[in-house]
Scaffold this motif. Structure first.
Motif, PDB file in Angstrom:
ATOM      1  N   MET A   1       0.842  -1.212   0.000  1.00 36.93           N
ATOM      2  CA  MET A   1       0.000   0.000   0.000  1.00 36.93           C
ATOM      3  C   MET A   1       0.872   1.256   0.000  1.00 36.93           C
ATOM      4  SD  MET A   1      -3.115   0.788  -0.217  1.00 36.93           S
ATOM      5  CE  MET A   1      -3.655   2.467  -0.443  1.00 36.93           C
ATOM      6  N   LYS A   2       1.861   1.253   0.911  1.00 38.06           N
ATOM      7  CA  LYS A   2       2.736   2.406   1.022  1.00 38.06           C
ATOM      8  C   LYS A   2       3.489   2.653  -0.294  1.00 38.06           C
ATOM      9  CE  LYS A   2       4.944   4.275   5.129  1.00 38.06           C
ATOM     10  NZ  LYS A   2       5.757   3.933   6.286  1.00 38.06           N
ATOM     11  N   SER A   3       3.950   1.547  -0.902  1.00 34.34           N
ATOM     12  CA  SER A   3       4.739   1.702  -2.125  1.00 34.34           C
ATOM     13  C   SER A   3       3.852   2.200  -3.270  1.00 34.34           C
ATOM     14  CB  SER A   3       5.402   0.377  -2.491  1.00 34.34           C
ATOM     15  OG  SER A   3       4.450  -0.517  -3.003  1.00 34.34           O
ATOM     16  N   ILE A   4       2.577   1.778  -3.257  1.00 34.35           N
ATOM     17  CA  ILE A   4       1.663   2.270  -4.288  1.00 34.35           C
ATOM     18  C   ILE A   4       1.477   3.778  -4.136  1.00 34.35           C
ATOM     19  CG2 ILE A   4      -0.726   2.215  -5.122  1.00 34.35           C
ATOM     20  CD1 ILE A   4      -0.787  -0.733  -4.565  1.00 34.35           C
ATOM     21  N   LEU A   5       1.261   4.204  -2.898  1.00 35.35           N
ATOM     22  CA  LEU A   5       1.095   5.636  -2.634  1.00 35.35           C
ATOM     23  C   LEU A   5       2.324   6.412  -3.106  1.00 35.35           C
ATOM     24  CD1 LEU A   5      -0.572   6.270   0.842  1.00 35.35           C
ATOM     25  CD2 LEU A   5      -1.187   7.238  -1.387  1.00 35.35           C
ATOM     26  N   LYS A   6       3.486   5.829  -2.851  1.00 36.22           N
ATOM     27  CA  LYS A   6       4.720   6.512  -3.209  1.00 36.22           C
ATOM     28  C   LYS A   6       4.844   6.639  -4.731  1.00 36.22           C
ATOM     29  CE  LYS A   6       9.610   6.462  -2.273  1.00 36.22           C
ATOM     30  NZ  LYS A   6      10.732   5.553  -2.214  1.00 36.22           N
ATOM     31  N   ARG A   7       4.487   5.581  -5.429  1.00 37.95           N
ATOM     32  CA  ARG A   7       4.639   5.594  -6.883  1.00 37.95           C
ATOM     33  C   ARG A   7       3.659   6.550  -7.542  1.00 37.95           C
ATOM     34  NH1 ARG A   7       3.733   0.130  -8.836  1.00 37.95           N
ATOM     35  NH2 ARG A   7       4.064   1.027 -10.872  1.00 37.95           N
ATOM     36  N   TYR A   8       2.485   6.674  -6.948  1.00 39.39           N
ATOM     37  CA  TYR A   8       1.484   7.549  -7.550  1.00 39.39           C
ATOM     38  C   TYR A   8       1.450   8.933  -6.899  1.00 39.39           C
ATOM     39  CZ  TYR A   8      -0.235   3.569 -10.166  1.00 39.39           C
ATOM     40  OH  TYR A   8      -0.331   2.522 -11.043  1.00 39.39           O
TER      41      TYR A   8
ATOM     42  N   VAL B   1       3.182  11.774  -7.304  1.00 45.05           N
ATOM     43  CA  VAL B   1       3.141  12.951  -8.181  1.00 45.05           C
ATOM     44  C   VAL B   1       1.757  13.107  -8.796  1.00 45.05           C
ATOM     45  CG1 VAL B   1       4.200  14.086 -10.158  1.00 45.05           C
ATOM     46  CG2 VAL B   1       5.581  12.628  -8.691  1.00 45.05           C
ATOM     47  N   PHE B   2       1.210  11.987  -9.267  1.00 45.59           N
ATOM     48  CA  PHE B   2      -0.115  12.010  -9.875  1.00 45.59           C
ATOM     49  C   PHE B   2      -1.152  12.544  -8.885  1.00 45.59           C
ATOM     50  CE2 PHE B   2      -4.122   9.523 -10.212  1.00 45.59           C
ATOM     51  CZ  PHE B   2      -4.613  10.133 -11.357  1.00 45.59           C
ATOM     52  N   LEU B   3      -1.122  12.036  -7.645  1.00 45.31           N
ATOM     53  CA  LEU B   3      -2.111  12.443  -6.646  1.00 45.31           C
ATOM     54  C   LEU B   3      -1.976  13.922  -6.298  1.00 45.31           C
ATOM     55  CD1 LEU B   3      -2.003   9.237  -4.433  1.00 45.31           C
ATOM     56  CD2 LEU B   3      -3.864   9.999  -5.933  1.00 45.31           C
ATOM     57  N   ILE B   4      -0.725  14.405  -6.226  1.00 49.33           N
ATOM     58  CA  ILE B   4      -0.510  15.822  -5.899  1.00 49.33           C
ATOM     59  C   ILE B   4      -1.093  16.710  -7.005  1.00 49.33           C
ATOM     60  CG2 ILE B   4       1.245  17.625  -5.622  1.00 49.33           C
ATOM     61  CD1 ILE B   4       2.998  15.466  -4.249  1.00 49.33           C
ATOM     62  N   ILE B   5      -0.804  16.356  -8.269  1.00 48.22           N
ATOM     63  CA  ILE B   5      -1.315  17.175  -9.368  1.00 48.22           C
ATOM     64  C   ILE B   5      -2.844  17.111  -9.418  1.00 48.22           C
ATOM     65  CG2 ILE B   5      -1.315  17.518 -11.872  1.00 48.22           C
ATOM     66  CD1 ILE B   5       1.498  16.434 -11.928  1.00 48.22           C
TER      67      ILE B   5
ATOM     68  N   LEU C   1      -0.216   8.603 -16.102  1.00 49.51           N
ATOM     69  CA  LEU C   1      -1.325   9.340 -15.487  1.00 49.51           C
ATOM     70  C   LEU C   1      -0.948  10.803 -15.278  1.00 49.51           C
ATOM     71  CD1 LEU C   1      -2.646   6.700 -12.932  1.00 49.51           C
ATOM     72  CD2 LEU C   1      -3.785   7.523 -14.994  1.00 49.51           C
ATOM     73  N   VAL C   2       0.294  11.035 -14.860  1.00 50.67           N
ATOM     74  CA  VAL C   2       0.762  12.414 -14.687  1.00 50.67           C
ATOM     75  C   VAL C   2       0.703  13.155 -16.024  1.00 50.67           C
ATOM     76  CG1 VAL C   2       2.774  13.841 -14.165  1.00 50.67           C
ATOM     77  CG2 VAL C   2       2.216  11.901 -12.708  1.00 50.67           C
ATOM     78  N   VAL C   3       1.185  12.480 -17.076  1.00 53.51           N
ATOM     79  CA  VAL C   3       1.183  13.081 -18.409  1.00 53.51           C
ATOM     80  C   VAL C   3      -0.247  13.460 -18.815  1.00 53.51           C
ATOM     81  CG1 VAL C   3       1.535  12.592 -20.850  1.00 53.51           C
ATOM     82  CG2 VAL C   3       3.277  11.949 -19.197  1.00 53.51           C
ATOM     83  N   LEU C   4      -1.184  12.547 -18.612  1.00 49.29           N
ATOM     84  CA  LEU C   4      -2.571  12.811 -19.011  1.00 49.29           C
ATOM     85  C   LEU C   4      -3.147  14.018 -18.281  1.00 49.29           C
ATOM     86  CD1 LEU C   4      -4.194   9.281 -19.335  1.00 49.29           C
ATOM     87  CD2 LEU C   4      -3.122  10.702 -21.062  1.00 49.29           C
ATOM     88  N   LEU C   5      -2.847  14.122 -16.988  1.00 42.47           N
ATOM     89  CA  LEU C   5      -3.354  15.261 -16.223  1.00 42.47           C
ATOM     90  C   LEU C   5      -2.765  16.569 -16.737  1.00 42.47           C
ATOM     91  CD1 LEU C   5      -3.453  14.415 -12.421  1.00 42.47           C
ATOM     92  CD2 LEU C   5      -5.320  15.179 -13.866  1.00 42.47           C
ATOM     93  N   LEU C   6      -1.446  16.577 -16.975  1.00 43.84           N
ATOM     94  CA  LEU C   6      -0.791  17.798 -17.456  1.00 43.84           C
ATOM     95  C   LEU C   6      -1.370  18.217 -18.808  1.00 43.84           C
ATOM     96  CD1 LEU C   6       2.949  17.153 -16.504  1.00 43.84           C
ATOM     97  CD2 LEU C   6       1.315  18.681 -15.405  1.00 43.84           C
ATOM     98  N   VAL C   7      -1.584  17.225 -19.666  1.00 37.67           N
ATOM     99  CA  VAL C   7      -2.132  17.528 -20.988  1.00 37.67           C
ATOM    100  C   VAL C   7      -3.535  18.097 -20.864  1.00 37.67           C
ATOM    101  CG1 VAL C   7      -2.890  16.523 -23.159  1.00 37.67           C
ATOM    102  CG2 VAL C   7      -0.739  15.825 -22.174  1.00 37.67           C
ATOM    103  N   GLY C   8      -4.340  17.484 -19.992  1.00 37.21           N
ATOM    104  CA  GLY C   8      -5.698  17.986 -19.768  1.00 37.21           C
ATOM    105  C   GLY C   8      -5.676  19.447 -19.351  1.00 37.21           C
ATOM    106  N   MET C   9      -4.760  19.784 -18.440  1.00 40.42           N
ATOM    107  CA  MET C   9      -4.678  21.164 -17.968  1.00 40.42           C
ATOM    108  C   MET C   9      -4.229  22.104 -19.089  1.00 40.42           C
ATOM    109  SD  MET C   9      -3.204  20.071 -14.313  1.00 40.42           S
ATOM    110  CE  MET C   9      -2.623  21.499 -13.496  1.00 40.42           C
ATOM    111  N   LEU C  10      -3.220  21.661 -19.848  1.00 39.45           N
ATOM    112  CA  LEU C  10      -2.710  22.499 -20.937  1.00 39.45           C
ATOM    113  C   LEU C  10      -3.788  22.783 -21.981  1.00 39.45           C
ATOM    114  CD1 LEU C  10       0.858  21.224 -21.682  1.00 39.45           C
ATOM    115  CD2 LEU C  10       0.132  23.598 -21.508  1.00 39.45           C
ATOM    116  N   LEU C  11      -4.519  21.731 -22.341  1.00 34.77           N
ATOM    117  CA  LEU C  11      -5.520  21.906 -23.387  1.00 34.77           C
ATOM    118  C   LEU C  11      -6.665  22.790 -22.914  1.00 34.77           C
ATOM    119  CD1 LEU C  11      -5.771  18.467 -25.184  1.00 34.77           C
ATOM    120  CD2 LEU C  11      -4.533  20.516 -25.835  1.00 34.77           C
ATOM    121  N   ALA C  12      -6.929  22.754 -21.606  1.00 37.32           N
ATOM    122  CA  ALA C  12      -7.984  23.614 -21.077  1.00 37.32           C
ATOM    123  C   ALA C  12      -7.560  25.086 -21.172  1.00 37.32           C
ATOM    124  CB  ALA C  12      -8.297  23.235 -19.635  1.00 37.32           C
TER     125      ALA C  12
END
Lengths: 179, 160
Positions: free
Chosen positions: A1-8, A10-14, B43-54
């Motif tokens: 679980m922890k490692s999943i959180l770590k890997r994702y 950046v995605f979660l922050i954005i 997933l990060v790429v998709l989010l950034l692209v979504g924001m840019l296109l908006a």
């Protein structure tokens, strides 16, 4: 679980950032989210079969075969094959990188891997048909005719500026990424 | 197009399964591993692209790459194409719409070319596979190449 959180992480922050933006500017935020959802749908539709094909290729096609046809000294045959595999592909450029890693693992020469990446990015056949219908034959064919030599030239430049040692490191890393 | 891809994959998968169950299992495991390897970054790429296109809507784009925008327009079109990452089936109709709306062929040529070959937002993913040197150099060369594409497309469309 922890490692999943770590890997994702950046995605979660954005994602969190985007949700906060949506609170202040609803139109902009929702637009961004809907574009993201749309590309996510495309990704989940196209990418799984590519990875399954990749897994099958990895398991069934012996390294010797790939080396013979696309390795060092495979000449024009290897270049052509790299073009064909890349052009038959579907999906965005980042889908090409894992495929490139398997090609490297199978002993395909670096030049041909680069040509494959170039073909995947610009001469995809399904996309070409689409381009013709949207922008016209003249535009699409002109672009294709410039892109083919362009891809080859860029691949030659890239593979000539990189040292044998650096190529070896990239290949070792590719082996780790796809094993 | 997707149907063909799925049909081929399924056929090969079944064939593989009947020939050797164990190997097929390994193949699927490998498939899952490479997929989960790349998924967080995608997933990060998709989010950034979504924001840019908006942010970059058609009005903004058209202002930058109009038919009279010249080489500066070509340059900016390449920059926009390099940053954004739009799937082809959205990019081509959008490009056609932009042409109707007053964008120039040269600028659209540069835009399409850099869109396909240069990927600023995917650079972290590319580095993971190819290392920094090749990634930066490949993107830089592809960026320069989009000017050549713009020049030739402009010439072909205007003179032939």
């Amino acid at each position: 679980m922890k490692s999943i959180l770590k890997r994702y992480r950046v995605f979660l922050i954005i994602l969190l950032g985007l949700l906060i933006v949506t609170l202040f500017n609803k139109t902009l935020g929702l637009h961004a989210l809907s574009v993201t959802a749309y590309s996510l749908k495309e990704l989940l539709l196209v990418v799984p079969p590519i990875f399954i094909l990749l897994g099958l290729l990895d398991v069934w096609v012996p390294k010797e075969t790939m080396m013979k046809y696309m390795g060092e000294g495979s000449g024009i045959k290897g270049v052509l094959l790299a073009f064909i595999i890349g052009s038959a592909a579907a999906g965005p450029l980042y889908g090409a990188f894992p495929v490139a890693a398997v090609l490297m693992k199978k002993g395909v020469s670096f030049k041909n891997v680069l040509i494959f990446i170039g073909a995947w990015s610009t001469t995809k056949i399904p996309m070409l048909l689409f381009e013709i219908s949207a922008l016209g034959m003249k535009f699409a064919l002109t672009r294709l005719l410039i892109d083919i030599p362009g891809i080859i030239i860029i691949s030659f430049i890239l593979s000539s500026v990189i040292s044998k040692k650096e190529v070896k490191e990239i290949y070792e890393n590719a082996g780790d990424l796809s094993s | 197009m997707n149907i063909i891809l799925y049909a081929i994959t399924l056929a090969l998968l079944l064939f593989s399964f009947f020939k050797d169950k164990r190997k097929t299992k390994t193949a699927l495991k490998k498939a899952w591993k490479s997929f989960s390897n790349i998924l967080p970054q995608m997933l990060v790429v998709l989010l950034l692209v979504g924001m840019l296109l908006a942010i970059l809507n058609e009005e903004v784009i058209l202002k930058i790459i109009g038919v009279n925008s010249g080489w500066l327009g070509v340059f900016l079109a390449s920059v926009v194409g390099s940053i954004t990452l739009i799937p082809g089936f959205i990019a081509f109709p959008t490009a056609a719409m932009l042409l109707d709306g007053g964008a120039g062929y040269m600028q659209i040529g540069a835009f399409i070319s850099s869109l396909m070959m240069v990927g600023i937002v995917t650079i972290p993913v590319e580095i993971k596979y190819f290392g920094k040197k090749i990634t930066y150099l490949r993107n830089a060369l592809a960026f320069l190449f989009s000017f050549l594409v713009a020049f030739i497309i402009g010439w072909v469309v205007n003179t032939l």
